[in-house]
Scaffold this motif. Sequence first.
Motif, PDB file in Angstrom:
ATOM      1  N   ARG B 168     -66.815 -37.986 -59.238  1.00 29.16           N
ATOM      2  CA  ARG B 168     -66.816 -36.441 -59.940  1.00 29.16           C
ATOM      3  C   ARG B 168     -65.460 -35.715 -59.718  1.00 29.16           C
ATOM      4  O   ARG B 168     -65.270 -34.712 -60.409  1.00 29.16           O
ATOM      5  N   ARG B 169     -64.717 -36.463 -59.309  1.00 27.63           N
ATOM      6  CA  ARG B 169     -63.098 -36.092 -59.315  1.00 27.63           C
ATOM      7  C   ARG B 169     -62.066 -37.033 -60.255  1.00 27.63           C
ATOM      8  O   ARG B 169     -62.086 -37.691 -60.420  1.00 27.63           O
ATOM      9  N   VAL B 170     -61.225 -35.443 -60.792  1.00 20.63           N
ATOM     10  CA  VAL B 170     -60.079 -36.489 -61.121  1.00 20.63           C
ATOM     11  C   VAL B 170     -58.830 -35.935 -60.473  1.00 20.63           C
ATOM     12  O   VAL B 170     -58.181 -34.673 -61.083  1.00 20.63           O
ATOM     13  N   ALA B 182     -57.480 -29.716 -69.222  1.00 22.08           N
ATOM     14  CA  ALA B 182     -59.005 -29.151 -69.816  1.00 22.08           C
ATOM     15  C   ALA B 182     -59.255 -29.499 -70.611  1.00 22.08           C
ATOM     16  O   ALA B 182     -61.065 -30.219 -70.568  1.00 22.08           O
ATOM     17  N   THR B 183     -59.266 -30.976 -70.402  1.00 23.67           N
ATOM     18  CA  THR B 183     -60.244 -31.975 -71.139  1.00 23.67           C
ATOM     19  C   THR B 183     -60.841 -32.716 -69.862  1.00 23.67           C
ATOM     20  O   THR B 183     -62.446 -33.547 -69.931  1.00 23.67           O
ATOM     21  N   ALA B 184     -60.462 -33.152 -68.898  1.00 18.21           N
ATOM     22  CA  ALA B 184     -61.346 -33.622 -67.749  1.00 18.21           C
ATOM     23  C   ALA B 184     -62.185 -32.590 -67.077  1.00 18.21           C
ATOM     24  O   ALA B 184     -63.489 -32.357 -67.277  1.00 18.21           O
ATOM     25  N   TYR B 189     -65.434 -33.126 -64.351  1.00 17.56           N
ATOM     26  CA  TYR B 189     -65.426 -33.532 -63.458  1.00 17.56           C
ATOM     27  C   TYR B 189     -64.496 -32.278 -62.783  1.00 17.56           C
ATOM     28  O   TYR B 189     -63.890 -30.489 -62.943  1.00 17.56           O
ATOM     29  N   GLN B 190     -64.178 -32.139 -61.729  1.00 17.78           N
ATOM     30  CA  GLN B 190     -63.244 -31.426 -60.639  1.00 17.78           C
ATOM     31  C   GLN B 190     -62.277 -31.921 -60.972  1.00 17.78           C
ATOM     32  O   GLN B 190     -61.809 -32.567 -60.519  1.00 17.78           O
ATOM     33  N   VAL B 191     -60.809 -30.956 -61.080  1.00 17.65           N
ATOM     34  CA  VAL B 191     -59.869 -31.364 -61.240  1.00 17.65           C
ATOM     35  C   VAL B 191     -59.041 -30.975 -59.872  1.00 17.65           C
ATOM     36  O   VAL B 191     -59.085 -30.030 -59.329  1.00 17.65           O
ATOM     37  N   VAL B 215     -63.167 -40.500 -56.821  1.00 19.86           N
ATOM     38  CA  VAL B 215     -61.638 -40.149 -58.518  1.00 19.86           C
ATOM     39  C   VAL B 215     -62.475 -40.967 -58.797  1.00 19.86           C
ATOM     40  O   VAL B 215     -61.749 -42.882 -58.448  1.00 19.86           O
ATOM     41  N   ALA B 216     -62.458 -40.968 -60.298  1.00 25.27           N
ATOM     42  CA  ALA B 216     -62.810 -41.719 -61.081  1.00 25.27           C
ATOM     43  C   ALA B 216     -61.756 -41.797 -61.898  1.00 25.27           C
ATOM     44  O   ALA B 216     -61.637 -42.842 -62.390  1.00 25.27           O
ATOM     45  N   ALA B 217     -60.647 -41.149 -61.730  1.00 22.84           N
ATOM     46  CA  ALA B 217     -59.443 -41.831 -62.670  1.00 22.84           C
ATOM     47  C   ALA B 217     -58.348 -40.817 -62.044  1.00 22.84           C
ATOM     48  O   ALA B 217     -58.111 -39.533 -61.596  1.00 22.84           O
TER      49      ALA B 217
END
Lengths: 446, 505, 125
Positions: B168-170, B182-184, B189-191, B215-217
């Motif tokens: 869920r998170r970046v 903005a992209t995430a 995704y939750q920034v 955390v995806a990335a």
Amino acid sequence: MRYLPLTDEDRQKMLATIGVASVDDLFIDVPETARLSRPLDLPDHAGEMEVGRAIASLAAQNVDAGSVPSFLGAGLYRHFVPATVDYLIQRGEFLTAYTPYQPEISQGTLQTLFEFQTQVALLTGMEVANASMYDGATSTAEAVLMAQRITRRSRAVLSGGLHPHYRDVVQTLAIDSDIAVLPPKMEGGEDVGAFLDADTACVVVQNPDFFGNIRDLSEISAACKAAGALLVVVVTESLSLGAIQSPGEMGADIVAAEGQSFGNGLNFGGPTVGLLATQDRFLRQMPGRLCGQTVDVDGRRGWVLTLSTREQHIRREKATSNICTNSGLCALAFAVHVALLGEEGLRRLALINHEKAVALAGKLADLPGVAVLTSAFFNEFTIRLPSSAAAAVDDLAARHVLAGVPLSRLYPETPEFANALLVAVTEMTEESDMDALVDGLREVLA
Amino acid sequence: MSARTVADHRGLDFEEPLLFEQGAPKRSGVDLPQKKDGETRLGGLERQGEIGLPGLSEPQVVRHFTRLSQKNFGIDSGFYPLGSCTMKHNPRLNEKMARLPGFANLHPLQPTGTVQGALALMDALADWLKMLTGLPAVAMSPAAGAQGELCGMMAIRAALVERGDKRRRVLVPESAHGTNPATAAALGYQVDPVPGDARGRIDVNAFREKLGDDVAAVMLTNPNTCGLFEDAILEVADAIHGIGGFLYADGANFNAIVGRVRPVDLGIDCMHINLHKTFSTPHGGGGPGSGPVVLSKELAPYAPYPFLVHGDQGFRLVEGPEPGQSAAGAKPFGRLKAFHGQMGMFVRALTYMMSHGGDGLRRVAEDSVLSANYLLASLKADLSAPFDGPCMHEALFDDRTFRAHGITTLDFAKALIDEGFHPMTIYFPLVVHGALLMEPTESESVDGLDHFIGTVKRLLEKLKSGDVAHFQEAPSLTPRRRLDETQAARNPVLRWRPPGQAPKA
Amino acid sequence: MSGLRYTKEHEWLRVEGDVATIGITAYAQEKLGDIVFVELPEPGKTVVKGGEAAVVESVKAASEIYAPVGGEIVEVNGELEADPAIVNADPIGKGWFLKLRLADPGECDTLMDDAAYQDYLKELA
């Protein structure tokens, strides 16, 4: 190296001022394992002459649509761009300027964007337009996202007449959305209204559609209003706006279009210029840059980028879109070309395109086994051949005629389209080109 | 508001009205053949009524846009040290090559056999990008940097979805460019912002604390937006890989390291490249750009349509799903724009790369870093630099000196305009108060740098002598002085209307 | 409860019966600069304490306004649509944003009173 002003003496002087012995000392933060001690295995620098020759030899391997009869359309059109356009956009103050964040020294860019926004609003018959998007397809996707925000609904219904690339881009960019894609119909005329429901944010209809059909969208517009959905109208050949009723007049809520036909050549598909226009009440949900009029401290009229709080550099994760650049120079080219044409020129140019298309359609209809499937069109229509259109196109390419786009190129999984060919005609199509196509087809079909 | 001269022009500074204020009916700047007035097949949907476009002759159009261009500052005009934008020289050879009819007049849907040269050029550019970054694959189609970010993050998302891994998170540094969060967020995704440390780099401890299986990335810019090399990047890469996530790199600042560092050696999984920054394609007043994305072996299968393949018939673009595609390992996440990508920018960028060569590009990085450090070293006694050097290709200052003397960063930037410079980037990155981010690029001569440095120093002396008004009223010598942005936002006027025509309510 | 209450995010609250009027403080409007737009919620919507209630935009920034207390929105200040500058001119009076019916009046007690807010402002300076 002609692009690098610093000499070795300069570099020594600069290192001394900084207080380090060599430039390597400035890269000390790079982990040792990541430092490249020698140059990569790439060619060394070269002069203009050598580079020019190498690039030109790649260009020479292509058959350019300007050198042979060409009837390709399908979303990008070969129009004549007056010499003036290219000279003006290459003025260094336009070409090498950045986004106009310091408006006092960017009134050139800003005034031209304001003029562009006005031209787009007038052509589309809408109240307001932005300062451009990347292309018509991304503009369409952004229009869908915009409709979702405005209506707080998720579903988008895409007409079967929407350009397949645009359809794919909407499906890719409208993440986690309910996108209903209607089946493509070469004769057009689908009953989009039947697919509206209480969860529909918008209906996306292309006019003229991908196959060339023009239709009156007022009925669809009324059906959308009744359902509380928005009507997004897509235009891929923006010159058509000079001949047929504007999307605004037909009741569009948002218009997403491709502006390449004005001022911008084919360029193998990019860069081009996306147009996005809407009504004033939806302004705050519109993505992209906007140029607005104001005054300076002396009371003089001037322009600035405005309503930036929708954009990524301020809202960050709450932005209406992640878009940063627009298609500045392509928008300028559009503006210059439309300025040169003017009302009279643009309308006449549109009619010339249409008349030539009508003439060619007539000639093609006379060929044995060939049927013209589109009854009302602007400058592009679909014909059905007695056999594979892709094969005919390849045969004709060998005879130095670029005959059009076989539908199978964009609909490879639709066997009913295998014999169909999309033919576009513009003001650049000469009689001899039409004869070459007609005679060529007659030969390859025999 | 009074006229400045009888005609209200001032020498070469013209008051130029809008096109719509100069038009006359029936006038045109093109000569077209007569229409035939024959049969039409528009289905009764002819456009009635006027569009409302003005008619001008060719000389009027030329003069109009020429005068407007003269109100603009471009790289060709002067020093343009806009941090994070890489305002390097835009060679005209690029323009000439892009306009060769063999590229400019190609329709993207021509039979593949007729466009082999164009596809070969795309392949050559892709090779250069792969060689320079060390990553094995590149997605060429994104239209600009922001679309490149979307492409990279969508590839990451697709890889995770295929793994059945719902994350869920970046993680995004607070100093990141706004397009990153903005992209995430656009991808659902939750920034989660990660603060910087006292050295201006990502706070690695804070980063580790935020890491988790969800955390995806992490999206890093390196060098970062403070102009500093993220020296803990290998640690960050190991950590994110360790929990099964990805390291996305924003390649906006690639100019600092091109030819000297390969992103693959930093543990980067994918990175977008701004051809309009590092590779000199022109900024054009705000676009068009081009944002190809280099991808690791693991992410390569997800590259969007179209992608280039090379078979025995030559080059071919795969434009949509084909039988046997996923067996061959290709799982594109979709399509980002119509047709094939920004070919016009590919021609320009390859022309530039071949002109510089591998040796020249390495020099580009060295000279850009040298020049930024020269600015930092020359100005750090006069301006307040929040972080110790060395910096990379851009030098960051804050507004301490200005505040002490009663002006803002904005005021100082406007004073620079009167001195013939385009200001540096201001108020970015957000992590520093009143930031000034100066990126000289490798295109500036040392005389040019010295001239800028000297001007800054003399302006600061003026400030310290108490002449606050000079800055607050600047600029005074430009075609327009400070513009009322509040009015523009409160009462948006976004198009011209004929006098007397009110906008519809 | 008499007088205004304040939050650390520079919102103020005035309670009359079970209805609270909410806006932003003079400090907040000054920090934001010229307000160009206010996005207000729909009456009837329920917000929780700490939930996003409105957005206020200046030229350079956009700020979320979080509900200092939870409740149902009963009225929003329509004047702000035509003239957002009222927020700058009279932030505590005519520049109010919205009124809500308190879900839990007890939530007000945790907010700062005037003296505490003034101290807080001094800390920030």
